[in-house]
Design a protein around this motif. Structure first.
Motif, short mmCIF file in Angstrom:
data_model
loop_
_atom_site.label_atom_id
_atom_site.label_comp_id
_atom_site.label_asym_id
_atom_site.label_seq_id
_atom_site.Cartn_x
_atom_site.Cartn_y
_atom_site.Cartn_z
N ARG A 2 131.19 -8.86 -56.18
CA ARG A 2 131.08 -10.19 -56.80
C ARG A 2 129.80 -10.20 -57.63
N LEU A 3 129.95 -10.48 -58.93
CA LEU A 3 128.79 -10.51 -59.84
C LEU A 3 128.48 -11.95 -60.26
N VAL A 4 127.21 -12.30 -60.22
CA VAL A 4 126.72 -13.47 -60.94
C VAL A 4 125.88 -12.93 -62.09
N VAL A 5 126.18 -13.40 -63.31
CA VAL A 5 125.47 -12.94 -64.51
C VAL A 5 124.60 -14.09 -65.01
N LEU A 6 123.32 -13.80 -65.28
CA LEU A 6 122.37 -14.80 -65.79
C LEU A 6 122.10 -14.52 -67.26
N VAL A 7 122.21 -15.56 -68.08
CA VAL A 7 122.05 -15.42 -69.53
C VAL A 7 121.10 -16.50 -70.07
N SER A 8 120.58 -16.25 -71.28
CA SER A 8 119.75 -17.27 -71.96
C SER A 8 120.12 -17.43 -73.43
N GLY A 9 121.07 -16.57 -73.89
CA GLY A 9 121.30 -16.59 -75.34
C GLY A 9 122.74 -16.32 -75.71
N SER A 10 122.93 -15.37 -76.63
CA SER A 10 124.28 -15.15 -77.21
C SER A 10 125.26 -14.57 -76.19
N ILE A 33 133.24 -11.10 -62.27
CA ILE A 33 132.17 -12.08 -62.47
C ILE A 33 132.63 -13.40 -61.85
N VAL A 34 131.89 -13.86 -60.84
CA VAL A 34 132.30 -15.07 -60.13
C VAL A 34 131.60 -16.31 -60.67
N ALA A 35 130.49 -16.11 -61.41
CA ALA A 35 129.79 -17.25 -62.02
C ALA A 35 128.81 -16.74 -63.06
N ALA A 52 136.32 -17.82 -70.63
CA ALA A 52 136.93 -16.89 -69.67
C ALA A 52 137.30 -17.60 -68.38
N GLY A 53 137.06 -18.91 -68.33
CA GLY A 53 137.42 -19.67 -67.13
C GLY A 53 136.53 -19.38 -65.94
N ILE A 54 135.29 -18.99 -66.23
CA ILE A 54 134.35 -18.64 -65.16
C ILE A 54 133.38 -19.80 -64.94
N PRO A 55 133.16 -20.20 -63.67
CA PRO A 55 132.22 -21.29 -63.38
C PRO A 55 130.83 -20.99 -63.92
N THR A 56 130.14 -22.03 -64.37
CA THR A 56 128.78 -21.85 -64.89
C THR A 56 127.83 -22.84 -64.21
N PHE A 57 126.56 -22.50 -64.24
CA PHE A 57 125.53 -23.44 -63.78
C PHE A 57 124.30 -23.27 -64.66
N VAL A 58 123.52 -24.35 -64.78
CA VAL A 58 122.30 -24.31 -65.60
C VAL A 58 121.14 -24.79 -64.75
N ASP A 71 112.70 -22.03 -59.04
CA ASP A 71 113.11 -20.75 -58.44
C ASP A 71 114.03 -21.01 -57.26
N GLU A 72 113.68 -22.02 -56.46
CA GLU A 72 114.52 -22.35 -55.29
C GLU A 72 115.89 -22.86 -55.75
N ALA A 73 115.88 -23.68 -56.79
CA ALA A 73 117.14 -24.23 -57.30
C ALA A 73 118.02 -23.12 -57.86
N LEU A 74 117.41 -22.20 -58.60
CA LEU A 74 118.16 -21.06 -59.17
C LEU A 74 118.73 -20.21 -58.03
N THR A 75 117.94 -20.01 -56.99
CA THR A 75 118.38 -19.21 -55.85
C THR A 75 119.57 -19.85 -55.17
N GLU A 76 119.48 -21.16 -54.92
CA GLU A 76 120.59 -21.86 -54.25
C GLU A 76 121.84 -21.87 -55.11
N ALA A 77 121.65 -22.12 -56.39
CA ALA A 77 122.82 -22.18 -57.30
C ALA A 77 123.52 -20.82 -57.34
N THR A 78 122.72 -19.76 -57.35
CA THR A 78 123.28 -18.40 -57.40
C THR A 78 123.93 -18.05 -56.05
N ALA A 79 123.22 -18.38 -54.96
CA ALA A 79 123.72 -18.03 -53.62
C ALA A 79 125.06 -18.71 -53.31
N ALA A 80 125.29 -19.86 -53.92
CA ALA A 80 126.55 -20.58 -53.67
C ALA A 80 127.76 -19.72 -53.99
#
Ligand code: GRF
Length: 207
Positions: A2-10, A33-35, A52-58, A71-80
């Protein structure tokens, strides 16, 4: 995996992973990719995930009182999403100690220079300004430094005289072509065959 991919741009690195998984199928590729997470809204990387129908979070730094709370919020959002691997693909923030405590050793980053040369936010520009004749990209595990974790793979890209004309834009595009292939290859091999880290040495197992 299960991959979570973090992006900031294109999100072209994200797109390369999406295309490879779509072409090979998640089972054959060894991962899906799960999120997709980002540090800002309104970027093409998030649109690629949505298409691609993949859930996202910001998780925006400015939405939190302190960097640690972000950092804690990013960790929790990713861990979900219970990732096996987190792929930082053009993510322009340094993850904090909470994130590393939770996912340490399972965060892969891609950097558009041959580390340890030219770490940080302007790797392409710095290599060009330095007069390097060869630069490239590095896929590495994230540790508690900036672009300092154990190197998994690298790809070389020649610097051309004309690259000075556009501040590194053409050079970065050539680097990204190599980077996308390197990232897709490395993520698939890690997911399918596993790896081990011995000190600073990463050993991928051959399939
Ligand atoms: C990549 O070259 C990455 O190494 C750098 O920024 C670029 C992101 O490209 N940090 P994209 O968002 O994957 O298109």
């Amino acid at each position: 995996a299960r991959l979570v991919v973090l992006v900031s741009g294109s999100g072209t690195n994200l797109q390369a992973l999406l295309d490879a998984i779509d072409a090979e199928g998640p089972e054959a590729y060894g991962a899906r990719i799960v999120a997709v997470g980002a540090d800002r809204h309104g970027i093409e990387g998030l649109e690629r995930a949505e298409r691609a129908g993949i859930p996202t979070f910001v998780c925006r730094v400015r939405d939190h009182a302190t960097r640690d709370e972000w950092d804690e919020a990013l960790t929790e959002a990713t861990a979900a999403y219970e990732p096996d691997l987190v792929i930082s693909a053009g993510f322009m923030k340094i993850v904090g100690k909470e994130f590393l405590a939770r996912f340490g050793g399972r965060v892969v980053n891609t950097h558009p220079a041959l580390l340890p040369s030219f770490p940080g936010t302007h790797g392409v520009r710095d290599a060009l300004a330095y007069g390097a004749k060869v630069t490239g990209c590095t896929v590495h595990f994230v540790d508690d430094g900036v672009d300092t974790g154990p190197i998994i793979a690298q790809g070389a890209v020649e610097v051309l005289d004309e690259d000075d004309a556009d501040g590194g834009a053409a050079l970065h595009e050539r680097i990204k072509e190599v980077e996308r292939r390197l990232l897709v290859d490395v993520v698939g091999r890690i997911a399918r065959d596993g790896y081990r880290i011995e000190g600073r040495k990463v050993r991928l197992r051959d399939g």
